[in-house]
Design a protein around this motif. Sequence first.
Motif, mmCIF file in Angstrom:
data_model
loop_
_atom_site.group_PDB
_atom_site.id
_atom_site.type_symbol
_atom_site.label_atom_id
_atom_site.label_comp_id
_atom_site.label_asym_id
_atom_site.label_seq_id
_atom_site.Cartn_x
_atom_site.Cartn_y
_atom_site.Cartn_z
ATOM 1 N N GLY A 33 42.855 -27.156 -9.932
ATOM 2 C CA GLY A 33 42.004 -25.983 -10.020
ATOM 3 C C GLY A 33 41.973 -25.216 -8.711
ATOM 4 N N GLU A 34 40.840 -24.596 -8.455
ATOM 5 C CA GLU A 34 40.690 -23.790 -7.251
ATOM 6 C C GLU A 34 39.232 -23.787 -6.827
ATOM 7 O OE1 GLU A 34 41.801 -19.270 -5.657
ATOM 8 O OE2 GLU A 34 42.518 -19.991 -7.617
ATOM 9 N N TYR A 35 39.025 -23.737 -5.495
ATOM 10 C CA TYR A 35 37.662 -23.688 -4.971
ATOM 11 C C TYR A 35 37.314 -22.258 -4.561
ATOM 12 C CZ TYR A 35 33.899 -23.833 -1.580
ATOM 13 O OH TYR A 35 32.742 -23.562 -0.896
ATOM 14 N N PHE A 36 36.071 -21.844 -4.876
ATOM 15 C CA PHE A 36 35.579 -20.520 -4.504
ATOM 16 C C PHE A 36 34.260 -20.675 -3.765
ATOM 17 C CE2 PHE A 36 37.902 -20.158 -8.494
ATOM 18 C CZ PHE A 36 38.811 -19.151 -8.233
ATOM 19 N N ARG A 37 33.992 -19.776 -2.835
ATOM 20 C CA ARG A 37 32.693 -19.748 -2.178
ATOM 21 C C ARG A 37 32.012 -18.418 -2.481
ATOM 22 N NH1 ARG A 37 33.175 -19.618 4.274
ATOM 23 N NH2 ARG A 37 31.029 -18.824 4.072
ATOM 24 N N ALA A 38 30.743 -18.506 -2.754
ATOM 25 C CA ALA A 38 29.978 -17.316 -3.112
ATOM 26 C C ALA A 38 28.737 -17.248 -2.219
ATOM 27 C CB ALA A 38 29.581 -17.356 -4.585
ATOM 28 N N ARG A 39 28.677 -16.207 -1.399
ATOM 29 C CA ARG A 39 27.528 -16.031 -0.512
ATOM 30 C C ARG A 39 26.528 -15.006 -1.035
ATOM 31 N NH1 ARG A 39 31.452 -15.148 4.535
ATOM 32 N NH2 ARG A 39 32.486 -14.097 2.807
ATOM 33 N N ASP A 40 26.903 -14.302 -2.079
ATOM 34 C CA ASP A 40 25.983 -13.343 -2.695
ATOM 35 C C ASP A 40 26.410 -13.125 -4.142
ATOM 36 O OD1 ASP A 40 28.063 -11.262 -2.788
ATOM 37 O OD2 ASP A 40 27.767 -11.117 -0.625
ATOM 38 N N PRO A 41 25.575 -12.490 -4.936
ATOM 39 C CA PRO A 41 25.902 -12.286 -6.353
ATOM 40 C C PRO A 41 27.182 -11.492 -6.579
ATOM 41 C CG PRO A 41 23.569 -11.920 -5.981
ATOM 42 C CD PRO A 41 24.186 -12.084 -4.618
ATOM 43 N N ARG A 42 27.509 -10.592 -5.683
ATOM 44 C CA ARG A 42 28.726 -9.812 -5.870
ATOM 45 C C ARG A 42 29.960 -10.705 -5.778
ATOM 46 N NH1 ARG A 42 29.299 -4.826 -1.944
ATOM 47 N NH2 ARG A 42 29.240 -6.570 -0.466
ATOM 48 N N GLU A 43 29.974 -11.617 -4.802
ATOM 49 C CA GLU A 43 31.103 -12.547 -4.703
ATOM 50 C C GLU A 43 31.143 -13.485 -5.901
ATOM 51 O OE1 GLU A 43 31.588 -12.904 0.165
ATOM 52 O OE2 GLU A 43 31.076 -14.662 -1.039
ATOM 53 N N LEU A 44 29.974 -13.908 -6.362
ATOM 54 C CA LEU A 44 29.936 -14.794 -7.533
ATOM 55 C C LEU A 44 30.467 -14.082 -8.768
ATOM 56 C CD1 LEU A 44 29.104 -17.530 -8.696
ATOM 57 C CD2 LEU A 44 26.798 -16.603 -9.050
ATOM 58 N N GLN A 45 30.120 -12.810 -8.912
ATOM 59 C CA GLN A 45 30.623 -12.015 -10.022
ATOM 60 C C GLN A 45 32.139 -11.906 -9.962
ATOM 61 O OE1 GLN A 45 28.562 -10.254 -12.560
ATOM 62 N NE2 GLN A 45 30.592 -10.309 -13.495
ATOM 63 N N ALA A 46 32.677 -11.704 -8.775
ATOM 64 C CA ALA A 46 34.131 -11.593 -8.600
ATOM 65 C C ALA A 46 34.826 -12.908 -8.940
ATOM 66 C CB ALA A 46 34.445 -11.165 -7.168
ATOM 67 N N ILE A 47 34.185 -14.027 -8.586
ATOM 68 C CA ILE A 47 34.776 -15.340 -8.886
ATOM 69 C C ILE A 47 34.882 -15.549 -10.388
ATOM 70 C CG2 ILE A 47 34.349 -17.828 -8.744
ATOM 71 C CD1 ILE A 47 33.021 -17.231 -5.984
ATOM 72 N N TYR A 48 33.797 -15.263 -11.096
ATOM 73 C CA TYR A 48 33.835 -15.409 -12.554
ATOM 74 C C TYR A 48 34.838 -14.432 -13.165
ATOM 75 C CZ TYR A 48 29.995 -18.723 -13.089
ATOM 76 O OH TYR A 48 29.224 -19.856 -13.076
ATOM 77 N N GLY A 49 35.028 -13.289 -12.541
ATOM 78 C CA GLY A 49 36.032 -12.348 -13.031
ATOM 79 C C GLY A 49 37.431 -12.919 -12.928
ATOM 80 N N ILE A 50 37.703 -13.649 -11.830
ATOM 81 C CA ILE A 50 39.024 -14.281 -11.658
ATOM 82 C C ILE A 50 39.235 -15.366 -12.712
ATOM 83 C CG2 ILE A 50 40.413 -15.699 -10.109
ATOM 84 C CD1 ILE A 50 39.060 -14.232 -7.764
#
Length: 330
Positions: free
Chosen positions: A259-276
């Motif tokens: 898989g892949e690891y993502f870091r989210a420091r704010d909701p915008r980054e979290l939204q982008a991660i789920y988009g990927i």
Amino acid sequence: MLDFLLPWAFTLVVLPLLMRLLPPASESLGAAIRAPFGARWQRLQGEGQVSASVSTFRVLGLFLAWICIVTAIARPQWVGEPIELPNTGRDLMLSLDLSGSMQIRDMQVGNRTISRVEAVKAIASDFTERRVGDRVGLILFGSKAYVQAPLTFDTTTVTQFIREAQLGFAGEDTAIGDALGLAIKRLRDRPAASRVLILLTDGQDTASSVEPMEAAALAAQQNVKVYTIGISRNLGTTSARGGEVDEALLRAIAEATGGEYFRARDPRELQAIYGIIDQLEPVEQDASTFRPRRSLSYWAMLAGLCLGSVVLLTGGLLTGLRSRDGGAAA
């Protein structure tokens, strides 16, 4: 094609015939009397023959009505031609951290700050709503891990469960290894190419009965691909920095399973991660077939009731007419 759900019900057809074969009740013969009305008796004998004809008509009609009712009891159905339903998508399990630290308010949205759990619920629910064609399940974990929703095509219900999730459901600590193990158990019976787990946490493993890396090794053996997401303003790298995400552990779990690891420091980054993750290519699974069924029971029941009503009304009418004719002749 005509099919019957309860074909054994047709054994009831012979029930009236069996009742007909029962011996009649014994009748006591009274004393005979002599009456010199021979002509009148002959006329009554003719009426008896007519009555016998009416009785035969009534019996046959009621028997046909009974056959129709028995047919309705057998639940006839018209089965259509098979329709192929291709199942596309992935078996995707979402595992969300509900430990006590998720209440920390450090997620910036415009000019206001919201808690981590609020941001995760809003974005994860939006993510599941878009996973049309996937089987989606939900695991919530804290000190313990439990399945909130098994794998299902009903993403609307899973989305509702995410929105209704509350802190404290699963305890204050974080059991990453247990959440991994529970997800593997739910995914291992699914097609190997479609097993996906998205694990989101803001802390470190503090309560698991299974070591996270042992669970990761088992996930790799079972072809479960794990995407890990660390959510926090300040990300740690080891367990020495208490209260922060163990970024090294989450990255190791993701790499061990492909898989892949993502870091989210704010909701915008979290939204982008789920988009990927949302761009995962769907995998064609074994197609299932569906044969439409249309019940015919009500038609058979209606036919039986109509036929029985006609027989009873017609028989009564004929008897009345004969009686009137006989009275006029007398």
